[in-house]
Scaffold this motif. Structure first.
Motif, PDB file in Angstrom:
ATOM      1  N   LYS A 134       3.380   4.587 -13.991  1.00 54.43           N
ATOM      2  CA  LYS A 134       3.786   5.395 -12.970  1.00 54.43           C
ATOM      3  C   LYS A 134       4.535   5.143 -11.903  1.00 54.43           C
ATOM      4  N   VAL A 135       4.401   3.777 -11.473  1.00 54.64           N
ATOM      5  CA  VAL A 135       4.927   3.344 -10.444  1.00 54.64           C
ATOM      6  C   VAL A 135       5.244   1.868 -10.739  1.00 54.64           C
ATOM      7  N   GLY A 188      -4.542   1.495  -4.595  1.00 46.84           N
ATOM      8  CA  GLY A 188      -5.587   1.591  -5.453  1.00 46.84           C
ATOM      9  C   GLY A 188      -5.782   0.585  -6.301  1.00 46.84           C
ATOM     10  N   LYS A 205       3.801   1.573  -1.119  1.00 43.34           N
ATOM     11  CA  LYS A 205       4.706   1.833  -2.260  1.00 43.34           C
ATOM     12  C   LYS A 205       3.974   1.829  -3.739  1.00 43.34           C
ATOM     13  N   LEU A 206       2.711   1.313  -3.571  1.00 43.03           N
ATOM     14  CA  LEU A 206       1.934   1.283  -4.940  1.00 43.03           C
ATOM     15  C   LEU A 206       0.621   1.866  -4.641  1.00 43.03           C
ATOM     16  N   GLY A 207       0.263   2.666  -3.449  1.00 43.76           N
ATOM     17  CA  GLY A 207      -0.875   3.677  -3.532  1.00 43.76           C
ATOM     18  C   GLY A 207      -2.097   3.056  -2.805  1.00 43.76           C
ATOM     19  N   CYS A 263       0.140   1.382 -12.110  1.00 47.55           N
ATOM     20  CA  CYS A 263       0.610   0.865 -10.874  1.00 47.55           C
ATOM     21  C   CYS A 263       0.755  -0.524 -11.030  1.00 47.55           C
ATOM     22  N   LYS A 284       0.797  -1.170  -0.039  1.00 40.40           N
ATOM     23  CA  LYS A 284      -0.108   0.006   0.125  1.00 40.40           C
ATOM     24  C   LYS A 284       0.926   1.312  -0.045  1.00 40.40           C
ATOM     25  N   THR A 318      -4.220  -0.337 -15.818  1.00 40.20           N
ATOM     26  CA  THR A 318      -3.470   0.477 -14.565  1.00 40.20           C
ATOM     27  C   THR A 318      -2.114   0.696 -14.724  1.00 40.20           C
TER      28      THR A 318
END
Length: 396
Positions: free
Chosen positions: A215-216, A79, A75-77, A193, A73, A191
């Motif tokens: 993005k990530v 979502g 490191k990758l947001g 991420c 969560k 996605t």
């Protein structure tokens, strides 16, 4: 009398290893007790190999699924996360997937097909050919996959990993969408991420995703590469090489253990006067011809080894010498000629036709594979393997 035995691999029984145990002392004592019990002596250049599992256990290198979730969560947001190219394994990946899903609202699970990176098959190549699809370009939805191939259970485990992984994600509280594709950048349609879960191709996958505009991007070695809420970790490999410990806990790959192998080497030298080599080993690196599974799910075969195990074999092929250089000789004359050729070999034999067919692999990969097969992964109770005579040749 001439020696008649070459390489010998012995599984050495040890006590059950617990967190905090003095593993070097246990290994040394177990090997010496085995030698006394079975009536053999240690020799210079014997190899003592210790399975990574007991090293990590003695280190207390564990983490929970909650620790995984927190790191994912952060490191990758938290979502929608694309989870791509995981291996199909209840022991290796399923519990990690549970933690990953707990750290996301939705998982887009992208499975490679017809098999995962280490050879676990979802479907066969024959099924792919019969369906008329191109695995290098075609992207399949779950509905299309089921329409073409139905339910496919793993040959050895009896598990339909597509259903199993999807259910795990839902049970962890996340939505799930399953797709099948072999091009990493496909996930970016769903996605930006991404957690790429491949092992040996992870650096390339990450590079491709970043170049395509992600993005990530994290690889499994980016998750739990530092402690989370006091958990264990592996600074170099993160979740790579981890195994299921309990229903909510994993054992990570052992942390820095170079000092341990050198301590065992020094202790054996002090107690016996013999200079042995020592290594930590995990999965061997070999392929099962029946199940098509390439065994190496760990990031490396050996995370730590003494200096004498650096390099590759430098051997002559006896049958080549017998059939070519000395094809007109037999009996004692042939034996003497081959022995002389072995003694005369000097420097690297790379490119020498007389070495063709010898195994061009790292010594640690070869010996680690031997040790993995010797110790097994079940109830043999032999987490230490003693290999003798590995560096002998026909003249010894």
């Amino acid at each position: 009398m001439e020696r008649k035995i070459g390489t010998v691999s012995r599984g050495v029984r040890c006590p059950i290893i617990r967190e905090g145990d003095n593993l070097p002392e246990i290994v040394v004592n177990s090997v010496l007790e085995a030698a006394a019990s079975e009536g053999f002596a240690l020799r210079d250049r014997d190899v003592i190999a210790v399975t990574e599992s007991v090293v990590a256990r003695s280190q207390g290198n564990y983490a929970t699924i909650e620790d995984i979730a927190a790191d994912v969560k952060a490191k990758l947001g938290g979502g929608t996360i694309g989870v791509i190219f995981p291996i199909l394994s209840r022991n290796r990946f399923a519990i990690c997937l549970k933690g990953i899903a707990m750290g996301a609202k939705k998982i887009v699970l992208m499975l490679s097909y017809p098999s995962d990176e280490v050879g676990n098959a979802l479907i066969t190549w024959d099924q792919v050919d019969e369906a008329g699809i191109n695995p290098y370009s075609d992207v399949l939805s779950l509905e299309k996959y089921r329409e073409l191939f139905g339910e496919n259970k793993h040959e050895f485990t009896g598990v339909d990993y597509v259903q199993y992984y999807a259910d795990l994600i839902r049970e962890a509280g996340a939505e799930v969408e399953v797709i099948f594709a072999n091009q990493a950048k496909t996930i970016l349609q769903y996605t930006d991420c991404v957690l790429n879960c491949d092992i040996h191709t992870r650096a390339r996958t990450k590079r491709i995703l970043l170049a395509a505009g992600a993005k990530v991007v994290c690889s499994l070695d980016d998750i739990l590469n530092a402690p989370v809420n006091g958990s264990g970790c592996n600074e170099r490999y993160g979740l790579l090489g981890s195994n299921k410990s309990t229903e909510d806990k994993i054992k990570l790959f052992p942390r820095e253990c170079q000092g341990m192998v050198e301590e065992i080497q020094a202790s054996i030298l002090e107690k016996t006067g013999k200079h042995v080599e020592v290594m930590v080993y995990g999965d061997g690196a070999f392929k099962d011809p029946q199940g098509k599974i390439w065994e190496l799910a760990d990031p490396v075969v050996s995370p730590a080894f003494t200096n004498g195990l650096i390099g590759t074999p430098n051997e002559l092929k006896l049958k080549y010498l017998a059939d070519n250089d000395f094809k007109n000789l037999s009996g004692v004359a042939l034996k003497d000629a081959i022995s002389a050729a072995i003694k005369a070999k000097n420097g690297s034999l790379v490119g020498n036709m007389a070495s063709q067919g010898t195994t061009p692999r790292q010594l640690t990969d070869l010996i680690g594979s031997l040790c993995d097969l010797t110790s097994g992964s079940g109830d043999k109770g032999t987490p230490v393997v003693l290999v003798q005579g590995y560096f002998d040749n026909f003249t010894d």
